[in-house]
Enzyme design. Structure first.
Site, PDB file in Angstrom:
ATOM      1  N   HIS A   1       8.951  -3.549   3.598  1.00  0.00           N
ATOM      2  CA  HIS A   1       8.541  -3.775   2.206  1.00  0.00           C
ATOM      3  C   HIS A   1       9.766  -4.090   1.341  1.00  0.00           C
ATOM      4  O   HIS A   1       9.720  -4.969   0.485  1.00  0.00           O
ATOM      5  CB  HIS A   1       7.890  -2.511   1.618  1.00  0.00           C
ATOM      6  CG  HIS A   1       6.660  -2.062   2.326  1.00  0.00           C
ATOM      7  ND1 HIS A   1       6.616  -0.927   3.098  1.00  0.00           N
ATOM      8  CD2 HIS A   1       5.410  -2.584   2.362  1.00  0.00           C
ATOM      9  CE1 HIS A   1       5.402  -0.763   3.578  1.00  0.00           C
ATOM     10  NE2 HIS A   1       4.651  -1.748   3.161  1.00  0.00           N
TER      11      HIS A   1
ATOM     12  N   MET B   1       0.849  -1.197   0.000  1.00  0.00           N
ATOM     13  CA  MET B   1       0.000   0.000   0.000  1.00  0.00           C
ATOM     14  C   MET B   1       0.884   1.246   0.000  1.00  0.00           C
ATOM     15  O   MET B   1       0.425   2.344   0.343  1.00  0.00           O
ATOM     16  CB  MET B   1      -0.929  -0.006   1.217  1.00  0.00           C
ATOM     17  CG  MET B   1      -1.887  -1.199   1.189  1.00  0.00           C
ATOM     18  SD  MET B   1      -3.438  -0.938   2.057  1.00  0.00           S
ATOM     19  CE  MET B   1      -2.869  -0.681   3.717  1.00  0.00           C
ATOM     20  N   GLY B   2       2.149   1.092  -0.389  1.00  0.00           N
ATOM     21  CA  GLY B   2       3.029   2.244  -0.511  1.00  0.00           C
ATOM     22  C   GLY B   2       3.581   2.732   0.810  1.00  0.00           C
ATOM     23  O   GLY B   2       3.499   2.054   1.819  1.00  0.00           O
TER      24      GLY B   2
ATOM     25  N   HIS C   1       8.813   1.047   3.577  1.00  0.00           N
ATOM     26  CA  HIS C   1       9.876   1.052   4.584  1.00  0.00           C
ATOM     27  C   HIS C   1      10.724  -0.206   4.392  1.00  0.00           C
ATOM     28  O   HIS C   1      10.464  -1.003   3.454  1.00  0.00           O
ATOM     29  CB  HIS C   1       9.291   1.146   5.999  1.00  0.00           C
ATOM     30  CG  HIS C   1       8.247   0.111   6.295  1.00  0.00           C
ATOM     31  ND1 HIS C   1       8.514  -1.245   6.292  1.00  0.00           N
ATOM     32  CD2 HIS C   1       6.930   0.241   6.570  1.00  0.00           C
ATOM     33  CE1 HIS C   1       7.418  -1.897   6.581  1.00  0.00           C
ATOM     34  NE2 HIS C   1       6.434  -1.035   6.743  1.00  0.00           N
TER      35      HIS C   1
ATOM     36  N   GLN D   1     -10.292  -2.419   2.741  1.00  0.00           N
ATOM     37  CA  GLN D   1      -9.793  -3.134   3.917  1.00  0.00           C
ATOM     38  C   GLN D   1      -9.723  -2.230   5.147  1.00  0.00           C
ATOM     39  O   GLN D   1      -9.256  -2.651   6.197  1.00  0.00           O
ATOM     40  CB  GLN D   1      -8.458  -3.811   3.632  1.00  0.00           C
ATOM     41  CG  GLN D   1      -7.286  -2.869   3.389  1.00  0.00           C
ATOM     42  CD  GLN D   1      -6.041  -3.627   2.948  1.00  0.00           C
ATOM     43  OE1 GLN D   1      -5.926  -4.049   1.794  1.00  0.00           O
ATOM     44  NE2 GLN D   1      -5.096  -3.817   3.838  1.00  0.00           N
TER      45      GLN D   1
ATOM     46  N   GLY E   1       4.643 -10.197   4.300  1.00  0.00           N
ATOM     47  CA  GLY E   1       5.427 -10.134   5.538  1.00  0.00           C
ATOM     48  C   GLY E   1       4.793 -10.961   6.651  1.00  0.00           C
ATOM     49  O   GLY E   1       3.558 -10.999   6.786  1.00  0.00           O
TER      50      GLY E   1
ATOM     51  N   LYS F   1       4.844 -10.092   9.585  1.00  0.00           N
ATOM     52  CA  LYS F   1       4.250  -9.114  10.510  1.00  0.00           C
ATOM     53  C   LYS F   1       2.719  -9.202  10.484  1.00  0.00           C
ATOM     54  O   LYS F   1       2.064  -9.094  11.508  1.00  0.00           O
ATOM     55  CB  LYS F   1       4.733  -7.719  10.106  1.00  0.00           C
ATOM     56  CG  LYS F   1       3.859  -6.593  10.539  1.00  0.00           C
ATOM     57  CD  LYS F   1       4.447  -5.842  11.661  1.00  0.00           C
ATOM     58  CE  LYS F   1       3.604  -4.683  12.123  1.00  0.00           C
ATOM     59  NZ  LYS F   1       2.576  -4.233  11.225  1.00  0.00           N
TER      60      LYS F   1
HETATM   61  O1  PAF Z   1      -0.195  -5.874   3.645  1.00  0.00           O
HETATM   62  C1  PAF Z   1      -0.584  -4.920   2.947  1.00  0.00           C
HETATM   63  O2  PAF Z   1       0.117  -3.938   2.722  1.00  0.00           O
HETATM   64  C2  PAF Z   1      -1.981  -4.975   2.324  1.00  0.00           C
HETATM   65  O3  PAF Z   1      -2.876  -5.598   3.174  1.00  0.00           O
HETATM   66  C3  PAF Z   1      -1.993  -5.643   0.932  1.00  0.00           C
HETATM   67  C4  PAF Z   1      -1.567  -7.081   1.010  1.00  0.00           C
HETATM   68  C5  PAF Z   1      -1.075  -4.875  -0.014  1.00  0.00           C
HETATM   69  C6  PAF Z   1      -3.411  -5.599   0.351  1.00  0.00           C
HETATM   70  O4  PAF Z   1      -3.876  -4.297   0.215  1.00  0.00           O
END
Ligand code: PAF
Length: 280
Positions: free
Chosen positions: A34, A27-28, A31, A58, A144, A146
């Site tokens: 990611h 989701m950008g 860090h 979500q 992750g 996490k």
């Molecule tokens: O873990 C995330 O960042 C989000 O839940 C994902 C998997 C990109 C779905 O929007």
């Protein structure tokens, strides 16, 4: 590195990629957590695709969708340095056109813990991840540890819907004092940032108790609660010692089984989650 927005652009760029293709969905506001997914994908795949999309479905109605941190220019810069091949940044209308009406609802594994505290959260996650998988067609997808329950929900969905890909779950990245990296850590003021170490301290206390011979799940939950309750800024949503694939709470002894210790805790207004696998 190529950046695309529309589905036709993505499909055309995907055709050019050498197999195997690895996807890191994000989701950008990237860090080091990611970037560790991107790096592992880079090591294991011929091509690396990263998606950046803040998925509104979500987030609950009172959650932080509006204030969720965003910095696309910085994200693209970081991904260029990690040698990603393709970045997909779809708009809201591309992922959810006005007549959108198909949802993915995963059963039991999505119900407890995060599922019960954040109704609808995993429906949003499973739906968007299914769409990302269909659009990108990766051979491997990187998530992750996490978000352990998210990984378990997606694993169930991959199995149930016959997605032809391998799910790779990468270790949680931590600050030197143990705080798990999260985009939401930027919300913490200095006092809250100090208090936020309570999550890792609680997990470590339960792990230590386990290593010293305590295998009663409830005693391990108590060990975590004791640390969290001693932190005045911490507001505990849940503490769990569960079976890692089903997310069902373990009653009685672990008996050599693997267990997922996990928790959701509010520090001020910021909701943090963390977990640790023990045993097995
Ligand atoms: O873990 C995330 O960042 C989000 O839940 C994902 C998997 C990109 C779905 O929007």
């Amino acid at each position: 590195m190529k950046t695309v927005v529309t589905l036709p652009e993505l499909r055309a760029a995907r055709l050019e990629l050498a197999a195997p293709v690895g996807l890191a969905p994000t989701m950008g506001y990237l860090h080091a957590g990611h970037l560790s997914l991107v790096r592992q994908a880079r090591r294991e795949c011929a091509s690396v695709v990263v998606s950046i999309f803040v998925n509104p479905t979500q987030f609950g109605p009172h959650e932080d969708l509006g204030s969720y941190p965003r910095d696309l220019a910085r994200d693209l810069d970081l991904l260029r340095r990690e040698d990603a091949d393709l970045v997909w940044t779809p708009t809201l209308e591309i992922v959810y056109p006005p007549d959108f009406q198909t949802w993915v609802t995963v059963g039991q594994v999505a119900q407890p813990l995060e599922g019960s505290m954040r109704p609808g959260h995993f429906r949003g996650v499973a739906t968007v991840v299914a769409k990302l998988f269909n659009a990108v067609q990766p051979h491997r997808a990187y998530f992750g540890q996490k978000d352990a329950q998210q990984a378990a929900v997606i694993r169930q969905m991959v199995k149930d819907l016959n997605f032809n890909l391998e799910l790779v779950v990468c270790p949680t990245q931590r600050e030197p004092d143990g705080l798990a990296l999260s985009s939401r850590n930027v919300y913490l003021n200095p006092e809250e940032r100090r208090a936020a170490t309570a999550l890792w301290r609680a997990l470590s206390a339960a792990q230590k108790a386990y290593q010293q011979g305590q295998s009663q799940a409830e005693r391990l939950r108590e060990a975590m609660r004791a640390v969290l309750q001693a932190e005045p800024l911490a507001n505990v949503e849940y503490v769990s010692c569960a079976e890692p694939d089903t997310m069902q709470e373990i009653e009685g002894r672990l008996e050599g089984r693997q267990a997922l210790l996990s928790m959701a805790v509010k520090i001020g207004k910021t909701r943090l989650i963390d977990n640790l696998l023990i045993g097995g």
